[in-house]
Scaffold this motif. Sequence first.
Motif, mmCIF file in Angstrom:
data_model
loop_
_atom_site.group_PDB
_atom_site.id
_atom_site.type_symbol
_atom_site.label_atom_id
_atom_site.label_comp_id
_atom_site.label_asym_id
_atom_site.label_seq_id
_atom_site.Cartn_x
_atom_site.Cartn_y
_atom_site.Cartn_z
ATOM 1 N N ASP A 126 20.041 74.722 -1.428
ATOM 2 C CA ASP A 126 21.058 74.680 -2.491
ATOM 3 C C ASP A 126 21.173 73.293 -3.139
ATOM 4 O O ASP A 126 21.698 73.162 -4.251
ATOM 5 C CB ASP A 126 22.433 75.063 -1.918
ATOM 6 N N HIS B 33 19.252 83.740 -0.144
ATOM 7 C CA HIS B 33 17.949 83.199 0.267
ATOM 8 C C HIS B 33 17.357 83.933 1.469
ATOM 9 O O HIS B 33 16.205 83.689 1.820
ATOM 10 C CB HIS B 33 18.091 81.705 0.593
ATOM 11 N N HIS C 211 18.244 77.877 4.727
ATOM 12 C CA HIS C 211 19.676 78.156 4.553
ATOM 13 C C HIS C 211 19.890 79.653 4.718
ATOM 14 O O HIS C 211 19.176 80.453 4.112
ATOM 15 C CB HIS C 211 20.073 77.669 3.147
HETATM 16 FE FE1 FEO Z 1 24.480 78.646 -0.298
HETATM 17 FE FE2 FEO Z 1 22.227 79.594 -2.727
HETATM 18 O O1 FEO Z 1 23.253 79.769 -1.156
#
Ligand code: FEO
Length: 402
Positions: free
Chosen positions: A167, A86, A81
């Motif tokens: 997530d 991240h 992601h």
């Molecule tokens: Fe959609 Fe933890 O980022």
Amino acid sequence: MKSFTAEKITEKVYWVGAIDWGVRDFHGYLTSRGSTYNAFLIIDEKVTLVDTVKKPFQDEMIARIASVIPPEKIDYIISNHSEMDHTGCLTDMIELAKPEKVYASTMGKKALGLHFHFDDDVITAVKSGETLSLGESNLTFVETRMLHWPDSMVTYLDTEKIMFSQDGFGMHLASTERYDDQLPQQVLYEEAEKYFANILLPFSPMVSGLMKKLADLNLDIELLCPDHGPIWRSDISGILKRWENWAIQKCSRKAVIIYDTMWKSTGLLADAVTDGLVSQGISVKVMPLDSSHRSDVATAVLDSGALLVGSPTINGEMFPRVADVLTYLKGLKPKNLIGAVFGSYGWSGEAVKNVEQCLEKMKIPLAAESLNINYVPDNEALARARSLGVEVGKELNERCNQ
Ligand code: FEO
């Protein structure tokens, strides 16, 4: 070097993430209990890092990796992601480890390119269903578009029966405990629900699709490893079931009243409306907006069947905090709600109409005629407010009986 150690979670896999004890505002979401940014290190012929952490926590992650293996030995990085909690230190990790390959979904490659302006050959795109051998173990990638971004994917590690779900199935909760069964159940599900309401709610239809996709893949999952919060090992079916239900938002005999008040008139109306709802057996959560955060309102709305909004008129508009919460909720697209509006005004009284228009845009039908009271409500006005509550309660009961 900072003193952080990796946590071994299976024979081949280590948690090498970071704990953010202090974060309280996650783009508008009140993260009362902090958060974690989880990253995982797979030790196989190809040493693989699954996701990274938010930039300020880079040293913490690198220290945890270094407690297992020199970071330079990382062969592959998987970016499930592209959001920066991240990937914030992805460029530095690429520079440090000089991995053979960095993998992301097709949309991930595009998003990472736009974030970090990589040359085209830095990221290798993988297709949904594609498998990558790490030596003894294999990774399988499954695209999960819009959960949480268009680039999102989850990655399954076969030998360890781990699903790295980015997530998905996460929560904002800082803790030294790494697993679901080490945390109080109430805290665990309170935070999981808050996370769903504030992050995933707009994508509920895709969540239902994902649950079906995962069921069809029939993967044997022993550890569900999100990028935030604890790893699920004891109640995987429990969190999957909850996600399924939250995505549906079925009818509930619960109502949320949000209101703001200037000289307590709208507050008096809110009390009377509450009384009317309660008389119909509705469970009511009253959330005065001078003391209720928008993200807690979103959580309360997730399992409610009615949203009632009270606002005084100030300078021809609704109160700023009411506008803030309604704007936030509109983006989250809650479903299957009925609504009602009330308020007090001095000389013009536009707020009630403005709130009505907002609810209309949110596709929340009004279950009672709005109430707009001049200055301070008298007994007759309070009786009308109570009747408004009774009407909404009756309508909600009827809907839930269908
Ligand atoms: Fe959609 Fe933890 O980022």
